[in-house]
Scaffold this motif. Sequence first.
Motif, PDB file in Angstrom:
ATOM      1  N   HIS A  30     -11.944  40.552 -84.404  1.00 40.73           N
ATOM      2  CA  HIS A  30     -12.336  39.379 -84.268  1.00 40.73           C
ATOM      3  C   HIS A  30     -13.677  39.637 -83.416  1.00 40.73           C
ATOM      4  CE1 HIS A  30      -9.449  36.612 -85.990  1.00 40.73           C
ATOM      5  NE2 HIS A  30      -8.453  37.658 -85.488  1.00 40.73           N
ATOM      6  N   GLN A  40     -11.013  38.472 -94.286  1.00 42.96           N
ATOM      7  CA  GLN A  40     -10.497  37.472 -93.138  1.00 42.96           C
ATOM      8  C   GLN A  40      -9.112  37.049 -93.383  1.00 42.96           C
ATOM      9  OE1 GLN A  40     -12.154  37.074 -90.397  1.00 42.96           O
ATOM     10  NE2 GLN A  40     -14.148  37.844 -90.902  1.00 42.96           N
ATOM     11  N   GLN A  44      -5.763  37.216 -91.111  1.00 38.23           N
ATOM     12  CA  GLN A  44      -5.146  36.278 -90.304  1.00 38.23           C
ATOM     13  C   GLN A  44      -3.574  36.322 -90.970  1.00 38.23           C
ATOM     14  OE1 GLN A  44      -6.234  34.443 -88.077  1.00 38.23           O
ATOM     15  NE2 GLN A  44      -4.425  33.752 -87.875  1.00 38.23           N
TER      16      GLN A  44
END
Length: 105
Positions: A30, A40, A44
Amino acid sequence: MCPPLSCCHQRLTQPLPTQVYYLVRLLLTHNCDELLADQQEPVQQRLEQLWDRVQHSVQCRCRVSLARAIELTECLVACLLREDCCRRSLRRAVSLREALGPVLD
């Protein structure tokens, strides 16, 4: 001072420490240019998966409530993220590909 599961201590091959290292390694992505745009979402998803596994492992191993397991997990992760030597060591020891595991495959 570095926590027991850190760069200053030998990396263990047991599932909990490895999952903790993967979790922290992904958190280190991050606010840096390490990830491509299409990574991304997988990062996550993997973070959520690892968080659940780690806190569940902490709960079982320490025989504590869910709330206490979350607190202990947060504390451990914060300790590893706080120390610059731990952040550098984790970046060297655990590749992003390794931390992502089967999510990238």
